[in-house]
Design an enzyme around this catalytic site. Structure first.
Site, mmCIF file in Angstrom:
data_model
loop_
_atom_site.group_PDB
_atom_site.id
_atom_site.type_symbol
_atom_site.label_atom_id
_atom_site.label_comp_id
_atom_site.label_asym_id
_atom_site.label_seq_id
_atom_site.Cartn_x
_atom_site.Cartn_y
_atom_site.Cartn_z
ATOM 1 C CG ASP A 190 12.317 -39.616 1.761
ATOM 2 O OD1 ASP A 190 13.188 -40.042 2.543
ATOM 3 O OD2 ASP A 190 11.602 -38.632 2.017
ATOM 4 C CG ASP A 233 9.871 -41.091 11.819
ATOM 5 O OD1 ASP A 233 10.409 -40.262 11.088
ATOM 6 O OD2 ASP A 233 10.149 -42.323 11.789
ATOM 7 C CG ASN A 277 13.001 -38.060 10.732
ATOM 8 O OD1 ASN A 277 13.755 -37.630 9.884
ATOM 9 N ND2 ASN A 277 13.047 -39.318 11.146
#
Length: 565
Positions: free
Chosen positions: A262, A420, A485
């Site tokens: 990230d 997500d 995710n």
């Protein structure tokens, strides 16, 4: 393969030292720099009479040359990612097809890569049938996903060598990196050509060799040390002879272990690797500074050396107002691709936008810049959610979404959709109109069911669409892979959300990457043994050196799960 934007071909003869990015591999005075699977560049200077000079057939570069460039080549490399029909149109229109046939029929040194292998066959079913160069008997057909194989075929699969192939002499039963949807099948008619096969539901041709003519379906430039060895042997066939070929233990498609970085700008304006706790990347201190876990290029290089099968960059700053102004991230990709010979994925800010001067840029232009800088795949998040919502509502594929544009040009194998979701507990599976599951661990009030609500903008905004519905929609729109995710599990170190991953990996026929929650080596074997995930991704535990990548792979091997070593 999938579709690709093709222009007129370019031929370049390298007469400076030949290098595969870094570490530099100097081969006399000739140098080629390999970029991503879809793009190659060559350092150029005046052609020489040296027999080791390499001519690279870069069909997408745009400068028209002549068929004589092929016929005069000392050693020709024909890389390829794109659509069979589009490629044949290009080389037929420019008179290159006949030159290629003549060059190969004269047994001149030739290496085809990926589509560069497929075009040697009689025809392809991709958008066809379409006639190929017709040098090898057989038809190139699509993998059949009905037998449980995920298409595209993405990942590290095992080579079974069939005969002396020169360039594959010391890589028998080793893993190499494939990314394709179409394949050629071995037969009695083409057996004299086949030097190795690979199994993915069926046996398909992974390489051919006859005399000085070689071609491979996999990508050696993305296959780590094994791939670099193959390239060396083609470019310098007499430079290194292995007395005792190393026999690997690879038998099938390996489960992938992916290192994710990230990346965002810290308060000093520097790009750093960070890691969130349920997407919060700031330290819980008085200063509240961005958590800094290292430098992106250095960490990516180390993970490659540690055995990561892929490296993924998620630019969580995203340069939402001007993605093409993200020069530091583009530089990170360029520098990383000079040292890391496994696939690179980048995500963050890939969408249509208009700059401050009123100039409009399409998501395709943004993605193309990332690809040119060294990315092999791009990851789309929020934009894919909006596209899926519109598609579900209308049932119409407009072709205008980022997902559709990029997959149409670069192929679905180059597009990852990042999902997500947050877990939303239910007392009954009929409580909401989205697909729900019976959860392994009940909710805070004893709820036995949950649905997974998708979010956008870094998890800050919930959307009226479930992860199941989103996954099904983006597959139809052209996604080649899903990065799954789970906000609830992010940074917790308690394991992947098995309920979610099983739900999605059972629902689609494209590969699914499990993400969020890994804390121990056991979590990796758990997700691979209990779900159909093709890969597992982790970040913080690798950055903080809590769980080394090699420890994960050693554990998976002990559990009987195939990995690349």
């Amino acid at each position: 393969m999938e579709s690709s934007a093709l222009t007129s071909p370019q031929f370049t003869t390298a007469a400076t030292p030949l290098r595969f990015r870094t570490p530099p591999l100097k081969l006399h005075r000739n140098t080629v720099t390999f970029k991503s699977p879809a793009k190659y560049s060559v350092r150029t200077s005046a052609a020489s009479g040296n027999d080791s000079a390499v001519t690279l057939f870069d069909y997408g570069a745009g400068n028209v040359q002549t068929p004589e460039d092929i016929l005069n080549a000392k050693r020709l490399i024909f890389p390829g990612v794109g659509a069979f029909a589009a490629m044949m149109d290009v080389i037929n229109q420019n008179g290159m097809a006949d030159a290629l046939r003549t060059y190969i029929e004269k047994d001149r040194p030739f290496l085809g890569i990926c589509l560069g292998l497929q075009l040697l066959f009689e025809s392809s079913e991709e958008n066809g049938p379409v006639k190929g160069l017709g040098l090898i008997p057989g038809v190139v057909g699509r993998f059949d996903s009905s037998n449980g194989c995920r298409v595209p075929h993405i990942g590290w699969n095992a080579l079974q060598t069939k005969k002396d192939s020169v360039i594959l002499d010391d890589v028998a039963n080793r893993h190499v990196y494939f990314v394709h949807s179409y394949r050629a099948v071995p037969s009695k008619e083409n057996e004299e050509w086949v030097s190795s096969t690979c199994n993915y539901g069926i046996d398909f041709i992974s390489s051919i060799r006859r005399g000085n003519v070689h071609a491979v379906q996999f990508h050696p430039e993305k296959s780590g040390d094994v791939g670099l060895s193959i390239l060396r042997k083609f470019l310098l066939p007499n430079s290194s002879k292995t007395k005792k070929p190393f026999e690997g233990k690879a038998t099938k498609l390996a489960k992938r272990v992916i290192a994710c970085l990230d990346v965002r700008t810290n308060d000093n304006g520097d790009l750093v690797v960070t890691k969130g706790d349920q997407y919060d990347v700031r330290e819980q201190t008085k200063e509240n500074e961005v958590r800094n876990l290292g430098k992106p290029v250095e960490l990516a290089g180390q993970y490659y050396l540690d055995g990561a099968d892929e490296v993924s960059f998620l630019n969580i700053t995203g340069f939402r107002d001007f993605p093409l102004g993200d020069l530091p991230m583009l530089q990170i990709l360029k520098y990383t691709s000079e040292n890391v010979f496994v696939p690179l994925t980048v995500g963050g800010g890939i969408r249509d936008f208009t700059d401050a001067n009123g100039r409009h840029y399409t998501s395709l232009e943004v993605a193309s810049e990332y690809f040119r800088s060294g990315a092999d795949k791009i990851s789309i998040g929020s934009d894919a959610v909006y596209a899926a919502e519109e598609y579900i509502k209308t049932g119409i594929k407009t072709g205008k979404s980022s997902l559709e544009q990029i997959s149409r040009v670069y192929g679905n194998q180059a597009v990852v959709v990042s999902i997500d979701p947050r877990r939303q507990y239910l007392t009954s599976p009929y409580e909401i109109g989205f697909k729900s599951v019976k959860v392994t661990n009940p909710g805070p009030n004893g709820e036995e069911y949950a649905w997974y609500q998708c979010t956008v903008n870094g998890g800050r905004e919930g959307r009226p669409i479930g992860a199941y519905e989103l996954a099904k929609a983006v597959e139809e729109l052209g996604a080649g892979e899903i990065l799954l995710n789970c906000i609830d599990c992010d940074g917790q170190g308690k394991g992947f959300d098995i309920d979610l991953i099983k739900l999605i990996s059972d629902a689609v026929s494209i590969p699914v990457i499990a993400s969020s929650g890994a804390g121990t080596v056991g979590h990796f074997s758990e997700v691979f043994s209990q779900t159909n995930a093709s890969a597992a991704l982790a970040a913080g535990i690798f950055h903080r050196k809590e769980v080394p990548i090699q420890a994960v792979k050693d554990h998976l091997l002990k559990e009987g799960i195939e990995v690349r070593m």
